[in-house]
Design an enzyme around this catalytic site. Structure first.
Site, PDB file in Angstrom:
ATOM      1  CG  ASN A  11     -28.725  55.628 -34.228  1.00 56.14           C
ATOM      2  OD1 ASN A  11     -29.713  55.674 -34.956  1.00 56.14           O
ATOM      3  ND2 ASN A  11     -28.580  54.726 -33.269  1.00 56.14           N
ATOM      4  CE  LYS A  13     -30.006  55.798 -30.069  1.00 53.90           C
ATOM      5  NZ  LYS A  13     -29.732  55.394 -28.706  1.00 53.90           N
ATOM      6  CG  HIS A  96     -28.417  50.534 -32.113  1.00 51.53           C
ATOM      7  ND1 HIS A  96     -29.093  50.503 -30.916  1.00 51.53           N
ATOM      8  CD2 HIS A  96     -27.634  51.640 -32.089  1.00 51.53           C
ATOM      9  CE1 HIS A  96     -28.735  51.559 -30.202  1.00 51.53           C
ATOM     10  NE2 HIS A  96     -27.849  52.275 -30.890  1.00 51.53           N
ATOM     11  CD  GLU A  98     -31.540  52.314 -28.772  1.00 62.87           C
ATOM     12  OE1 GLU A  98     -31.920  52.732 -29.879  1.00 62.87           O
ATOM     13  OE2 GLU A  98     -30.930  53.029 -27.958  1.00 62.87           O
ATOM     14  CD  GLU A 168     -23.638  52.450 -30.368  1.00 64.20           C
ATOM     15  OE1 GLU A 168     -23.508  53.673 -30.516  1.00 64.20           O
ATOM     16  OE2 GLU A 168     -24.720  51.864 -30.469  1.00 64.20           O
ATOM     17  N   GLY A 174     -27.461  56.258 -24.019  1.00 65.85           N
ATOM     18  CA  GLY A 174     -28.582  57.067 -23.550  1.00 65.85           C
ATOM     19  C   GLY A 174     -28.637  57.229 -22.048  1.00 65.85           C
ATOM     20  CB  SER A 212     -23.291  59.004 -22.944  1.00 64.52           C
ATOM     21  OG  SER A 212     -24.496  58.349 -22.564  1.00 64.52           O
TER      22      SER A 212
END
Ligand code: PGA
Length: 250
Positions: A11, A13, A96, A98, A168, A174, A212
């Site tokens: 991904n 991003k 996701h 985010e 996730e 991250g 991660s």
């Protein structure tokens, strides 16, 4: 129990121009030529067409990072499933964290996006995961069950069986903090139970871990019985690191 083909997705991003995307694909392809895994790259919209063309004739598949549930309409800034399919995009990341956190993505919208993706023959990669506060409060399973039940609410059991799920934990994305193998296994097994209770062919559904994942920890996570792959952010930007994770998946 059916064998589940490992599924490894990068991904990107909001990273990589068209030129950088092309460079990545050219560097990746020779490194993964022999893999038996499903390898997926999720570029930003602007680089989708380039990645689709560069990977033609290879096993690499291409996913978008979001889509709108309507086929067309007055939705400035949005992209629809038929627009992605026209480019030969095969999959789409939905929900996701985010997008949930920064762009107001709701479970109710996801309940509309999932059937729209499947109707267009796009494979949805549905992301779910708990915040650190929810984990600390002992509410991980409650949060995940609520997300799954609502997001998958518009699908029948046969349709649910066509969805890829990415677990996730938000606190691991991250941050360099990875879920322990015990945490990842426990939650992925729980997700499979929820899918089974919905009547889906749960043993055939790929459940990915994301947060991660790196060449150094991938083998341990991917060896877990209910972890069938990875959704990889940071390490998915580097062809060598990403290929190493594909390698670790076998
Ligand atoms: P990360 O991102 O690997 O950089 O933690 C994972 C993701 O957001 O999908």
């Amino acid at each position: 129990m059916p064998e589940r083909t490992p599924y490894i997705a990068a991904n990107w991003k909001m990273h990589k121009t068209v030129a950088e995307a092309a460079e990545f694909v050219d560097a990746l392809l020779p490194r993964i030529a022999a893999t038996q895994c499903d390898v997926v790259v999720c570029p930003p919209f602007t680089a989708l067409a380039e990645v689709v063309e560069r990977r033609r004739g290879t096993a690499v598949r291409v996913a978008a990072q979001n889509m709108h549930e309507e086929e067309s309409g007055a939705y400035t800034g949005e992209v629809s499933a038929p627009m992605l399919v026209e480019l030969d995009v095969e999959a789409v990341v939905l929900g996701h964290s985010e997008r949930r956190q920064h762009f107001g993505e709701t479970d109710e919208a996801l309940a509309r996006k999932l059937p729209a993706a499947l109707a267009a023959d796009l494979e949805p990669i549905l992301c779910v995961g708990e915040s650190e506060a929810a984990r600390d409060a002992g509410e991980t399973e409650e949060v995940l069950e609520r997300q799954l039940q609502t997001d998958l609410g518009g699908l029948d059991s046969a349709q649910i069986s066509r969805v890829v799920i990415a677990y996730e934990p938000i606190w691991a994305i991250g941050t360099g903090r990875t879920a322990t193998p015990e945490q990842a296994q426990e939650v992925c097994a729980f997700i499979r139970d929820v899918l089974r209770m919905r009547g889906a062919a749960a043993d055939e559904i790929r459940i990915l871990y994301g947060g991660s994942m790196k060449p150094g920890n991938a083998a341990e996570l991917l060896a877990l019985p209910d972890v069938d792959g990875g959704l990889i952010g940071g390490a998915g930007l580097d062809p060598e690191d990403f290929a190493a994770i594909v390698d670790a998946a076998g």
